[in-house]
Design an enzyme around this catalytic site. Structure first.
Site, PDB file in Angstrom:
ATOM      1  N   ARG A 139       0.790  -1.237   0.000  1.00 47.64           N
ATOM      2  CA  ARG A 139       0.000   0.000   0.000  1.00 47.64           C
ATOM      3  C   ARG A 139       0.814   1.275   0.000  1.00 47.64           C
ATOM      4  O   ARG A 139       0.246   2.357  -0.097  1.00 47.64           O
ATOM      5  CB  ARG A 139      -1.000  -0.004   1.153  1.00 47.64           C
ATOM      6  CG  ARG A 139      -2.021  -1.064   0.941  1.00 47.64           C
ATOM      7  CD  ARG A 139      -3.197  -1.021   1.878  1.00 47.64           C
ATOM      8  NE  ARG A 139      -3.761  -2.346   1.817  1.00 47.64           N
ATOM      9  CZ  ARG A 139      -3.377  -3.346   2.605  1.00 47.64           C
ATOM     10  NH1 ARG A 139      -2.521  -3.152   3.571  1.00 47.64           N
ATOM     11  NH2 ARG A 139      -3.870  -4.541   2.419  1.00 47.64           N
ATOM     12  N   THR A 183       1.739  -5.935   3.992  1.00 50.41           N
ATOM     13  CA  THR A 183       1.144  -5.263   2.838  1.00 50.41           C
ATOM     14  C   THR A 183       0.952  -3.767   3.102  1.00 50.41           C
ATOM     15  O   THR A 183       0.745  -3.003   2.181  1.00 50.41           O
ATOM     16  CB  THR A 183      -0.237  -5.872   2.497  1.00 50.41           C
ATOM     17  OG1 THR A 183      -1.075  -5.777   3.660  1.00 50.41           O
ATOM     18  CG2 THR A 183      -0.108  -7.336   2.077  1.00 50.41           C
ATOM     19  N   ALA A 200      -3.741 -13.009   9.909  1.00 56.50           N
ATOM     20  CA  ALA A 200      -4.722 -13.494  10.887  1.00 56.50           C
ATOM     21  C   ALA A 200      -5.721 -14.502  10.304  1.00 56.50           C
ATOM     22  O   ALA A 200      -6.592 -14.977  11.022  1.00 56.50           O
ATOM     23  CB  ALA A 200      -5.455 -12.322  11.532  1.00 56.50           C
ATOM     24  N   THR A 257      -3.876  -8.746  13.930  1.00 52.24           N
ATOM     25  CA  THR A 257      -2.756  -8.147  13.203  1.00 52.24           C
ATOM     26  C   THR A 257      -3.026  -6.672  12.883  1.00 52.24           C
ATOM     27  O   THR A 257      -4.160  -6.261  12.659  1.00 52.24           O
ATOM     28  CB  THR A 257      -2.455  -8.921  11.910  1.00 52.24           C
ATOM     29  OG1 THR A 257      -3.669  -9.094  11.181  1.00 52.24           O
ATOM     30  CG2 THR A 257      -1.849 -10.269  12.237  1.00 52.24           C
ATOM     31  N   ASP A 322     -14.593 -11.860  11.270  1.00 53.49           N
ATOM     32  CA  ASP A 322     -13.517 -11.195  10.524  1.00 53.49           C
ATOM     33  C   ASP A 322     -13.753  -9.684  10.442  1.00 53.49           C
ATOM     34  O   ASP A 322     -13.396  -9.044   9.460  1.00 53.49           O
ATOM     35  CB  ASP A 322     -13.348 -11.809   9.117  1.00 53.49           C
ATOM     36  CG  ASP A 322     -12.107 -11.298   8.382  1.00 53.49           C
ATOM     37  OD1 ASP A 322     -11.178 -10.808   9.052  1.00 53.49           O
ATOM     38  OD2 ASP A 322     -12.081 -11.362   7.140  1.00 53.49           O
ATOM     39  N   CYS A 628      -7.490 -24.304  -1.214  1.00 55.47           N
ATOM     40  CA  CYS A 628      -7.282 -23.826  -2.592  1.00 55.47           C
ATOM     41  C   CYS A 628      -8.168 -22.631  -2.944  1.00 55.47           C
ATOM     42  O   CYS A 628      -7.757 -21.733  -3.682  1.00 55.47           O
ATOM     43  CB  CYS A 628      -7.567 -24.942  -3.596  1.00 55.47           C
ATOM     44  SG  CYS A 628      -7.002 -26.574  -3.085  1.00 55.47           S
ATOM     45  N   CYS A 631      -7.499 -18.685  -3.035  1.00 56.02           N
ATOM     46  CA  CYS A 631      -6.834 -18.053  -4.188  1.00 56.02           C
ATOM     47  C   CYS A 631      -7.578 -18.359  -5.490  1.00 56.02           C
ATOM     48  O   CYS A 631      -7.833 -17.475  -6.293  1.00 56.02           O
ATOM     49  CB  CYS A 631      -5.394 -18.542  -4.328  1.00 56.02           C
ATOM     50  SG  CYS A 631      -4.271 -17.836  -3.110  1.00 56.02           S
ATOM     51  N   MET A 670       2.605 -20.917  -6.618  1.00 55.25           N
ATOM     52  CA  MET A 670       1.846 -22.108  -6.243  1.00 55.25           C
ATOM     53  C   MET A 670       2.733 -22.980  -5.349  1.00 55.25           C
ATOM     54  O   MET A 670       3.532 -23.780  -5.811  1.00 55.25           O
ATOM     55  CB  MET A 670       1.411 -22.856  -7.509  1.00 55.25           C
ATOM     56  CG  MET A 670       0.708 -24.179  -7.247  1.00 55.25           C
ATOM     57  SD  MET A 670      -0.811 -24.012  -6.269  1.00 55.25           S
ATOM     58  CE  MET A 670      -1.024 -25.733  -5.778  1.00 55.25           C
TER      59      MET A 670
END
Ligand code: CA
Length: 700
Positions: A139, A183, A200, A257, A322, A628, A631, A670
């Site tokens: 960012r 990030t 987290a 976090t 969340d 999986c 993503c 991956m």
């Protein structure tokens, strides 16, 4: 001749900022606390992530204004060398633009011409991408006394020479055996670089660290959740915090976090941080006896010089959805009931807009800024939300289609505050989510450890949930009166996940959106003044600067971030744009044009026949959803930034196992999953993918 030169030189020195040794400082070398505090006297620059320490993202520049914004055009652009989400706000100091991009790359440009001055690649191993919940984004950078600082996805804090881009020092800020990533943008206050981290959704325990800006020595660290009480507490306040937890939360990390928001009040010496969600999300798995679980989902005020706790306000006690409070924290002085108050404002994921006294943490007011269903209001006597009992899916054992969902009513996209209009501009959204407690939850390596059953909530298989979620997806640019806690105007977008916001003294609000449009609106009434199609979704916030008397507006374009991954097909509601990563810079009368957008070619879906039995496919769905789907997308529909597995060429080849278990494609991000799943699991995932591909082929 000699004399006049000396006189001129003396005058120049008197005008320029002087360093402690009396030497003349300019460019990034001149940026320090005094300079950032006087940002309005250097209005052509943008020296810190939110422009100023109060993070208002308002520029006093007014050359581009509501009267002439229709003449905006592209001044220059630069094609970036990554194809992941772009979330950074550039800095501009004395005509040099510094920006970070996906994979934590940093570049410096001549802000007038767009000529590249230098580029820095921290060489983040691409397999680290598997530890990132929400794309390989970054960012922004920080500037201080001739250095540029960047936090890297693999957890380093790096100091670069602002003039050359050469690294001067770097420090590893996280435990490499954990699942931490960085990030967020660092901030620098009182000669300390502040950096948090994320993770987290996996097994992280949150903290923020202050490093000496000169040499990278650690000055202090503040943990946001208590560790194992048997090992003692790093700070006295964590003993108090531990009384709000039950069970053995430290074994799972706990979460909390500090992955994005910070703000600094120099007059109080206070640093404010936003704290994230619990690990796992499901509170019954994390703290089985309940409790508030401090300091999850809280705003915490710390002494900037020591990291000592001062006060906190918890937005979501006992969080289980969340609902991070890491969203943009901004400071302002506003009139409340006839007197000026020093406030802190936040619109976190949980959907309430909070007005808080920043001197002591007292809640002044809180109101929902979008439709929400997890709570009906905030009890002003206690400062606690009035919860809808059905929302605690972890206690009821029932499905709860929650609004907001994990994407939040507002995510990391920065807001802006314009003191002229008195309005806060929020990139608001609604994105409901099916919360179902996961039965027999067990924390696993390299898995999304949420305690929420993503497989049971997988959308195509549950049409009524899918309908509820799809029809609830909304996004808007919202102008909010923070004092009277009410909406003043809104611009509806196609769907959620739209860009951060800039406001200016030109009565402007500037925002890009998820459907690929970059636009300027009147700040007072929301009238659209100008827009341009930019070929890709814009999630980053624009900024503005001036060089040689001319004002520019810059933004990073490039679709990505959390909403482009786990929601899969749902993300298409916002516009279904490709990622074309670019730095775009606009000015009045700009005449540059973008090259034609590459044409989208739809590959043919040609899967092998589905031969596995229903139980195997069901097992594959469970494993897929846990390891999986975060993503590759819910129900094997990729949001577009990573391969859509329904089209994989390896569905009937043993190379599938080399990729999934052994990491044959780890250079592409991956990672090997052998630590989390076995060959039978990988085989079942393949059967599930084949089944989904055949379903899609039959019903495109
Ligand atoms: Ca989270």
């Amino acid at each position: 001749m000699k004399l006049s030169y000396a006189v001129l030189a003396a005058a120049a020195i008197a005008l320029a900022a002087c360093g402690p040794d009396g030497s003349e400082k300019s460019g990034a070398a001149a940026v320090d606390g005094a300079r950032i505090a006087q940002a309005d006297s250097h209005a052509g620059d943008w020296m810190s992530y939110g422009r100023t320490y109060d993070e208002q993202r308002f520029s006093p520049l007014g050359q581009i204004n509501a009267g002439n914004a229709g003449q905006l055009g592209l001044a220059w652009y630069f094609d970036l060398d990554t194809d992941r989400g772009q979330e950074a706000t550039p800095l501009v100091i004395d005509g040099v633009l510094y920006v970070s991009t996906a994979w934590s790359l940093v570049k410096a440009f001549d802000a007038k011409t767009g000529a590249l001055k230098w580029a820095y690649d921290p060489k983040v191993p691409r397999e680290v991408g598997a530890k990132a919940c929400c794309d390989a984004v970054n960012r922004g950078v920080a500037a201080w006394k001739g250095k540029i600082y960047v936090g890297t996805l693999d957890g380093r804090l790096v100091a670069l020479d602002a003039a050359t881009g050469k690294p001067l020092w770097e420090v590893m800020t996280v435990d490499q055996t954990g699942t931490y990533t960085i990030t967020g943008a660092p901030r620098v206050v009182e000669d300390k670089v502040l950096i948090g981290n994320g993770g987290a959704e996996f097994n992280a325990r949150g903290y923020i660290t202050a490093y000496d800006a000169e040499d990278g020595d650690q000055v202090w660290r503040f943990y946001t959740v208590p560790g194992d009480p048997a090992k003692g507490f790093e700070q006295p306040i964590l003993k108090t915090a531990a009384e709000t937890w039950t069970g053995e939360w430290w074994k799972l990390g706990g979460g909390g976090t500090v992955w994005d928001a910070m703000a600094y009040a120099p007059e109080l010496g206070l640093l404010y941080i936003g704290v994230g969600n619990g690990t796992p999300w499901n509170q019954s798995e994390r703290s089985p006896g309940g409790g508030d679980n401090l300091f999850l989902s809280s705003i915490v005020a710390l002494k900037a010089d020591t990291g000592e706790y001062v006060w906190h306000y918890q937005t979501t006690p006992g969080e289980t959805w969340d609902y991070t409070a890491t969203q943009h924290i901004m400071l302002a002085d506003v009139p409340v009931a006839g007197r000026m108050r020093k406030v802190l404002m936040q619109a976190p994921k949980n959907g309430f807009f909070y007005l808080i006294d920043r001197t002591n943490g007292e809640l002044i007011s809180a109101k929902p800024f979008v439709a929400i269903n997890w709570a009906t209001g905030v009890d002003m006597r206690t400062g606690r939300p009035i919860e809808n009992p059905e929302a605690r899916y972890n206690k009821t054992g029932e499905l709860f289609v929650g609004n907001p969902g994990p994407a939040g009513a507002h995510n990391w996209m920065p807001m802006a505050y314009n003191a002229d209009t008195g309005l806060v501009y929020i990139p608001a959204q609604e994105a409901p989510f099916p919360y179902i407690a996961e039965k027999d939850f067990e924390s696993k390596p390299i898995a999304f450890n949420t305690g929420v059953d993503f497989a049971a909530g997988s959308l195509p298989q549950v049409p009524e949930i899918k309908q509820a979620v799809l029809s609830g997806l909304k996004g808007a640019l919202l102008a909010w009166d923070p004092v009277n806690q009410k909406e003043v105007w809104r611009v509806q977008h196609q769907g959620p996940w739209n860009g951060g916001i800039l406001s200016t003294a030109g009565n402007l609000v500037v925002q890009g959106n998820a459907s690929g449009e970059f636009a300027a609106y009147r700040a007072d009434n929301g009238e659209k003044l100008w827009s341009m199609p930019v070929q890709t979704g814009v999630v980053a916030a624009p900024m503005t600067y001036e060089v040689e008397g001319e004002q520019y507006i810059a933004v990073l374009a490039g679709w990505g971030g959390a909403f482009a991954f786990p929601p899969g097909e749902l993300s298409f509601k916002s516009g279904r744009v490709a990622n074309i990563s670019r730095l775009l810079v606009f000015k009045l009368g700009g005449t540059a044009t973008l090259p034609p957008a590459p044409e989208h070619v739809q590959a043919e879906l040609n899967p092998p026949p589905a031969t596995a039995d229903a139980a195997t496919i069901e097992h594959g769905k469970v494993v897929y959803s846990r390891f999986c789907g975060t993503c590759h997308g819910d129900a094997v529909v990729s949001g577009g930034l990573v391969p859509d597995l329904r089209y994989s060429a390896y569905l009937d080849k043993d190379y599938w196992f080399d990729i999934v278990l052994d990491g044959a494609l780890k250079e592409n991000g991956m990672v090997a999953f052998a630590d989390g799943i076995d060959r039978d699991d990988a085989d079942a995932v393949r059967d599930y993918v084949i089944a989904r591909a055949n379903e899609s082929k039959a019903q495109p």
